[in-house]
Write an enzyme that holds these catalytic residues in place. Structure first.
Site, PDB file in Angstrom:
ATOM      1  N   TYR A   1      34.866  64.431  24.949  1.00  0.00           N
ATOM      2  CA  TYR A   1      35.259  64.945  26.265  1.00  0.00           C
ATOM      3  C   TYR A   1      36.182  66.130  26.001  1.00  0.00           C
ATOM      4  O   TYR A   1      37.280  65.948  25.465  1.00  0.00           O
ATOM      5  CB  TYR A   1      35.994  63.870  27.060  1.00  0.00           C
ATOM      6  CG  TYR A   1      35.118  62.737  27.556  1.00  0.00           C
ATOM      7  CD1 TYR A   1      34.775  61.676  26.722  1.00  0.00           C
ATOM      8  CD2 TYR A   1      34.640  62.728  28.867  1.00  0.00           C
ATOM      9  CE1 TYR A   1      33.976  60.630  27.187  1.00  0.00           C
ATOM     10  CE2 TYR A   1      33.842  61.680  29.333  1.00  0.00           C
ATOM     11  CZ  TYR A   1      33.517  60.642  28.493  1.00  0.00           C
ATOM     12  OH  TYR A   1      32.726  59.609  28.955  1.00  0.00           O
TER      13      TYR A   1
ATOM     14  N   HIS B   1      29.894  51.833  20.513  1.00  0.00           N
ATOM     15  CA  HIS B   1      30.886  52.887  20.296  1.00  0.00           C
ATOM     16  C   HIS B   1      32.296  52.302  20.445  1.00  0.00           C
ATOM     17  O   HIS B   1      32.602  51.681  21.458  1.00  0.00           O
ATOM     18  CB  HIS B   1      30.699  54.032  21.290  1.00  0.00           C
ATOM     19  CG  HIS B   1      29.630  54.993  20.875  1.00  0.00           C
ATOM     20  ND1 HIS B   1      29.672  56.340  21.142  1.00  0.00           N
ATOM     21  CD2 HIS B   1      28.490  54.793  20.178  1.00  0.00           C
ATOM     22  CE1 HIS B   1      28.601  56.927  20.643  1.00  0.00           C
ATOM     23  NE2 HIS B   1      27.863  56.008  20.059  1.00  0.00           N
TER      24      HIS B   1
ATOM     25  N   TYR C   1      38.110  52.435  30.325  1.00  0.00           N
ATOM     26  CA  TYR C   1      36.808  52.934  29.851  1.00  0.00           C
ATOM     27  C   TYR C   1      35.884  51.768  29.498  1.00  0.00           C
ATOM     28  O   TYR C   1      34.708  51.758  29.883  1.00  0.00           O
ATOM     29  CB  TYR C   1      37.007  53.851  28.640  1.00  0.00           C
ATOM     30  CG  TYR C   1      35.835  54.764  28.373  1.00  0.00           C
ATOM     31  CD1 TYR C   1      35.826  56.089  28.817  1.00  0.00           C
ATOM     32  CD2 TYR C   1      34.717  54.309  27.683  1.00  0.00           C
ATOM     33  CE1 TYR C   1      34.747  56.926  28.583  1.00  0.00           C
ATOM     34  CE2 TYR C   1      33.625  55.128  27.444  1.00  0.00           C
ATOM     35  CZ  TYR C   1      33.657  56.442  27.895  1.00  0.00           C
ATOM     36  OH  TYR C   1      32.574  57.261  27.663  1.00  0.00           O
TER      37      TYR C   1
ATOM     38  N   LYS D   1      31.062  55.354  35.134  1.00  0.00           N
ATOM     39  CA  LYS D   1      31.264  54.049  35.785  1.00  0.00           C
ATOM     40  C   LYS D   1      30.138  53.644  36.741  1.00  0.00           C
ATOM     41  O   LYS D   1      30.043  52.474  37.130  1.00  0.00           O
ATOM     42  CB  LYS D   1      32.591  54.048  36.560  1.00  0.00           C
ATOM     43  CG  LYS D   1      33.809  54.028  35.672  1.00  0.00           C
ATOM     44  CD  LYS D   1      33.909  52.724  34.916  1.00  0.00           C
ATOM     45  CE  LYS D   1      34.899  52.784  33.786  1.00  0.00           C
ATOM     46  NZ  LYS D   1      34.622  51.846  32.712  1.00  0.00           N
TER      47      LYS D   1
ATOM     48  N   PRO E   1      30.780  61.481  37.415  1.00  0.00           N
ATOM     49  CA  PRO E   1      30.290  60.833  36.188  1.00  0.00           C
ATOM     50  C   PRO E   1      31.270  60.806  35.016  1.00  0.00           C
ATOM     51  O   PRO E   1      30.981  60.157  34.006  1.00  0.00           O
ATOM     52  CB  PRO E   1      29.048  61.656  35.830  1.00  0.00           C
ATOM     53  CG  PRO E   1      29.255  62.972  36.483  1.00  0.00           C
ATOM     54  CD  PRO E   1      30.055  62.721  37.715  1.00  0.00           C
TER      55      PRO E   1
HETATM   56  C1  PHB Z   1      25.792  60.363  29.411  1.00  0.00           C
HETATM   57  O1  PHB Z   1      25.500  60.007  28.259  1.00  0.00           O
HETATM   58  O2  PHB Z   1      24.934  60.800  30.172  1.00  0.00           O
HETATM   59  C2  PHB Z   1      27.202  60.275  29.873  1.00  0.00           C
HETATM   60  C3  PHB Z   1      28.149  59.723  29.034  1.00  0.00           C
HETATM   61  C4  PHB Z   1      29.468  59.643  29.445  1.00  0.00           C
HETATM   62  C5  PHB Z   1      29.838  60.119  30.682  1.00  0.00           C
HETATM   63  C6  PHB Z   1      28.893  60.657  31.528  1.00  0.00           C
HETATM   64  C7  PHB Z   1      27.561  60.742  31.126  1.00  0.00           C
HETATM   65  O3  PHB Z   1      31.137  60.057  31.050  1.00  0.00           O
END
Ligand code: PHB
Ligand code: APR
Length: 392
Positions: free
Chosen positions: A202, A72, A386, A298, A294
């Site tokens: 997000y 990604h 990130y 990280k 989450p």
């Molecule tokens: C996930 O795919 O579970 C996931 C992805 C990004 C995040 C948190 C969880 O920031």
């Protein structure tokens, strides 16, 4: 029983450490409370930083990741019914992340360790105490099949997660802990439906945060901010999809695809750090020493960074008695930990709706989002954190 390095916990930290040590000819035994099926089913975030991908690949644990993981090059931020993309390679000298579920990383590592033969992982083995960590011969007491056993070793590494026993074996007067608990949690679902987006979304919304992630071309992973006291029983499939659709809505014709939900769970959000990450011959790694919320994914990456450092330090020590890297482990690891703590806190507080938030803070949040979406410098800062900073 005797081994060189006794490891408590077969999560990503313990398994990868055991694998990296094996690559350098150092013996270890992993003690794991749960059975193999449980450990392989546990759902966690699935974003691998470039450095995590590099470590797995270089150690020979990256074959399936390379075949099935999806690269990604950015994420989407949504707020105010608008969508904004943050590109990673252009801001970070070409770096990106890999979407590959943590549970798949765990499965790959378990298979590799068991293929190496011998008692490399003991499942349903419950560590109860760690003794003599201030000597050269520490030991782990554990119980398995109703019998009390002892594992003698040269060093103990507690990779036993936030609820493990390791951290409590560092004398309280020598340990400091730092913690923040957030007034919200994530309701996470797995659904048999192709993702409605190519990159993660997000979303900030007056009703709360939402995240669209994915596991494959046919399986989506989505999250909704909920109250920490909420229960999955209050969330029918229809209610979940309606709420997700509302929070992801933008001007234009984007639509959220719905499908059968195969898993639902609620996870609390917490930031936590224990310092130091070593006492004598006991070392802490991964969630045993630190937790991040989450948002930004990280947790796994920090666990991998810890055990990569530790494997190098143990190899140097075992090769000729040089303990310099072991002595520096805690300080070096904690520098990365605190960077990730800040980034996870930043993402969390920028994107979630605090139910008690004064209107002033809500305005600041929106301003911060607009700044992050429109300023090249702010986007670059988000991007480099990130994908993971090479050195911190
Ligand atoms: C996930 O795919 O579970 C996931 C992805 C990004 C995040 C948190 C969880 O920031
Ligand atoms: N004896 C044996 N095993 C134990 C004990 C014990 N007393 N206590 C805990 N364990 C095991 C747990 O059953 C678990 O499998 O330790 C393991 C810890 O694994 P994780 O929780 O996955 O922790 P870690 O390996 O540090 O992985 C960090 O996991 O939670 C995510 O966000 C986090 O992605 C990050 C990753």
């Amino acid at each position: 029983m005797r081994t060189t390095v006794g490891i408590i916990g077969a999560g990503p930290a313990g398994l990868l450490l055991s694998h990296l040590l094996h690559k350098q000819g150092i013996a270890s035994v992993v003690l794991e409370n749960r059975d193999r099926a449980y450990v392989e089913r546990r759902q966690r975030a699935g974003i691998l930083e470039q450095a995590t991908v590099d470590v797995l690949r270089a150690s020979g644990a990256g074959a399936r990741m390379d075949a099935e993981g999806i690269r990604h090059d950015g994420i989407e931020l949504r707020f105010d019914r608008q969508s904004h993309r943050v590109d990673f390679p252009s801001a970070t000298g070409g770096r990106s992340v890999m979407v590959y579920a943590q549970t798949e990383v765990v499965k790959d590592l378990i298979e590799l360790r068991l293929a190496d033969g011998g008692d490399t992982i003991l499942f349903e083995a419950h560590a109860t105490a760690i003794e003599d960590i201030e000597t050269d011969h520490p030991r782990i007491r554990f119980s398995q099949n109703g019998r009390d056993e002892v594992l003698d070793c040269d060093a103990v590494v507690a990779c036993d997660g936030f609820h493990g026993i390791g951290r409590a074996h560092i004398p309280a007067e020598l340990q400091r802990t730092f913690e923040r608990v957030y007034p919200f949690a994530w309701l996470g679902i797995l659904a048999d439906v192709p993702p409605s987006c190519e990159e993660l979304i997000y979303a900030h919304h007056p009703r709360g945060f939402a995240l669209h992630s994915m596991r494959s071309e046919t399986v989506s992973r989505l999250y909704l901010q909920v109250d920490p006291d909420d229960s999955v029983d209050n969330w029918s499939d229809d209610r979940i999809w309606d709420e997700l659709a509302a929070r992801f809505e933008i001007e234009g014709d984007w639509k959220l695809a719905r499908g059968p939900i195969t898993e639902k769970s609620i996870t609390p959000m917490r930031s936590f750090v224990a310092e130091p990450m070593r006492h004598g011959r006991l070392f802490l790694a991964g969630d045993a020493a630190h937790i991040v919320p989450p948002t930004g994914a990280k947790g796994l990456n920090l666990a991998v960074a810890d055990v990569t450092l530790l494997a190098q330090a143990i190899a140097k020590w075992q090769a000729g008695g040089d303990e310099s890297l072991l002595d520096g482990y805690s300080e070096t690891a904690l520098r990365r930990v605190w960077r990730a703590e800040h980034f996870s806190f930043f993402m969390t507080t920028m994107l979630h709706r605090d139910p008690h938030q004064p209107e002033f803070d809500y305005r600041l949040q929106l301003s911060n989002l607009r700044y992050t979406a429109t300023s090249e410098a702010a986007r670059a800062s988000l991007a480099e954190n990130y994908v993971g900073l090479p050195t911190v």
